[in-house]
Design a protein around this motif. Sequence first.
Motif, short mmCIF file in Angstrom:
data_model
loop_
_atom_site.label_atom_id
_atom_site.label_comp_id
_atom_site.label_asym_id
_atom_site.label_seq_id
_atom_site.Cartn_x
_atom_site.Cartn_y
_atom_site.Cartn_z
N UNK A 45 -6.72 39.87 74.46
CA UNK A 45 -5.33 40.11 74.86
C UNK A 45 -4.56 38.80 74.80
N UNK A 46 -3.39 38.81 74.17
CA UNK A 46 -2.49 37.67 74.22
C UNK A 46 -1.25 38.08 74.98
N UNK A 47 -0.78 37.19 75.85
CA UNK A 47 0.39 37.44 76.70
C UNK A 47 1.46 36.43 76.31
N UNK A 48 2.65 36.93 76.03
CA UNK A 48 3.77 36.06 75.65
C UNK A 48 4.64 35.85 76.87
N UNK A 49 4.70 34.63 77.37
CA UNK A 49 5.53 34.31 78.51
C UNK A 49 4.74 33.99 79.76
N UNK A 50 4.99 32.79 80.34
CA UNK A 50 4.29 32.35 81.54
C UNK A 50 5.20 32.40 82.74
N UNK A 51 5.79 33.60 82.99
CA UNK A 51 6.51 33.86 84.22
C UNK A 51 5.66 34.74 85.11
N UNK A 52 6.28 35.33 86.14
CA UNK A 52 5.51 36.13 87.10
C UNK A 52 4.75 37.27 86.43
N UNK A 53 5.41 38.00 85.54
CA UNK A 53 4.76 39.16 84.92
C UNK A 53 3.59 38.72 84.06
N UNK A 54 3.81 37.76 83.18
CA UNK A 54 2.75 37.32 82.30
C UNK A 54 1.59 36.68 83.05
N UNK A 55 1.89 35.88 84.06
CA UNK A 55 0.83 35.20 84.80
C UNK A 55 0.06 36.18 85.68
N UNK A 56 0.77 37.15 86.28
CA UNK A 56 0.08 38.18 87.06
C UNK A 56 -0.82 39.01 86.16
N UNK A 57 -0.33 39.38 84.98
CA UNK A 57 -1.16 40.12 84.03
C UNK A 57 -2.38 39.31 83.64
N UNK A 58 -2.20 38.02 83.38
CA UNK A 58 -3.32 37.16 83.00
C UNK A 58 -4.35 37.07 84.12
N UNK A 59 -3.88 36.91 85.34
CA UNK A 59 -4.78 36.82 86.49
C UNK A 59 -5.60 38.09 86.65
N UNK A 60 -4.92 39.24 86.61
CA UNK A 60 -5.62 40.50 86.84
C UNK A 60 -6.55 40.86 85.68
N UNK A 61 -6.15 40.52 84.46
CA UNK A 61 -7.05 40.75 83.33
C UNK A 61 -8.28 39.86 83.41
N UNK A 62 -8.07 38.59 83.75
CA UNK A 62 -9.20 37.66 83.85
C UNK A 62 -10.16 38.10 84.95
N UNK A 63 -9.60 38.57 86.07
CA UNK A 63 -10.46 39.04 87.15
C UNK A 63 -11.24 40.29 86.76
N UNK A 64 -10.73 41.03 85.78
CA UNK A 64 -11.42 42.23 85.30
C UNK A 64 -12.41 41.93 84.18
N UNK A 65 -12.57 40.66 83.85
CA UNK A 65 -13.56 40.28 82.86
C UNK A 65 -13.04 40.03 81.47
N UNK A 66 -11.73 40.08 81.28
CA UNK A 66 -11.14 39.81 79.97
C UNK A 66 -10.89 38.31 79.82
N UNK A 67 -10.54 37.90 78.60
CA UNK A 67 -10.27 36.49 78.31
C UNK A 67 -8.85 36.35 77.77
N UNK A 68 -7.83 36.59 78.61
CA UNK A 68 -6.45 36.57 78.11
C UNK A 68 -5.99 35.17 77.75
N UNK A 69 -5.12 35.12 76.75
CA UNK A 69 -4.47 33.87 76.33
C UNK A 69 -2.98 34.03 76.56
#
Length: 443
Positions: A45-69
């Motif tokens: 998964x790639x996330x465009x944008x390091x604001x609240x939405x993108x960072x929250x998505x990254x955190x929750x994906x990483x906690x679920x075992x994914x490797x988001x960028x």
Amino acid sequence: MLFRFSKFGTAAAMQTDLRSHGLWERTAPPAPYAEALYSTIDTDVVIIGAGYTGLSAALHLAQAGYAPVVVEAAQIGFGGSGRNVGLVNAGMWVKPEDFPGVLGPIYGQRLLTLLGQAPDLVFDVISAHAIACEATRVGTLHCAPDERGLSDLTERTRQWARWGAPVSLLGAQETARLIGSCDYKGALLDRRAGTVQPLAYARGLADAAIGAGARIFVNSPVTGMMQSGDRHIIDTPRGQVRAAKVIVATNAYSTGPFAAISDSLAPLPYFNVATAPLSPSMRARILPEGHGAWDTRSVLSSFRMDAAGRLVFGSVGGLGRWDAAVHRDWARREVTRLFPQLAGVDFETEWSGSIGVTATRLPRLHRLAPGVVAMAGYNGRGIAPGTAFGRVLADMTAGHTPDSELPLPVMNLPEPDALRGLRGLIYAVGSGLRHFAGARRPR
């Protein structure tokens, strides 16, 4: 075509513009180390944008075992996430009972439930990851300067109470005690809400996401996007990300291939100013219990204290070449009118940004292409909804939540708002005219 290819230079670091993030840049802890993308990366998964939405998505994906960028054009929290006043509110500007009227009964109830509980998520994340962001949760005050505003707040209180929300309608005397000003006829106290140092919260989310396994690249604007087989190829000036899924979390600051998102929103300028730390005696009289506040005026004002006792005061308007002096002078007059004891107190910092406004005043969830989703239009309520929808997008992308169970209908991106420029001009000129005349005579 949805994706427009464009070439543009790397965005400058936020520290080069003192009016972009003001007080928050001066007082936030340093951002976690991140560099520009200089290589080709394959990820899920790639996330465009390091604001609240993108960072929250990254955190929750990483906690679920994914490797988001996460790929960010400028710096962590550069957009609205690092510029807002820092009120963590439940809901949206739309009254609770208007949600079903806009979205239908199913989505209306789901969205209202999600947004009503969103402050819980924010403060739970802050607690779980020990994010140092001056978090205070004593509630916020929505203040009525006139009878019309009081009527509006009376109805909002009734509607939220029907949902079991911990809200109260305060009279003029109690409002004056909690605000430190006799200007208001009453206020809606929402105990779910609170305040944070918004840029510090964004940086803390980034640190938590990195700690969970996400990777964040800054100064890496997306210059193009294409699909090759089952992979989406995201180009930046010096690197590339290849991913099966894409989350676009750029909202009002969307540019390049995703400029159609910001083109579909009306831009609402908003500015903030902050005093130097006030004396203990002044702090004891102005917002003595630490509530954040805003009013019901069409050109609203918002205000709060930071942890050091600075009064942060904001309103609709920008700080451009032609309007900065108008808004700055109005803010001095208005602060003095609300709090006469602050007469002669100058502002230490000032900053501004842009809010993405939708026609319905509710956020939108888009599928831009197969495997590509985006959120847009928080309408000035970015902290709690952005955090909550980051988790929603993470669950959606991971396949845990099907479209039929989402809190918003998934829709195609609407055509660009043909009146976007005019609406933005109306907001800017209207607020400038209102502030030019405002507070020059008693109300």
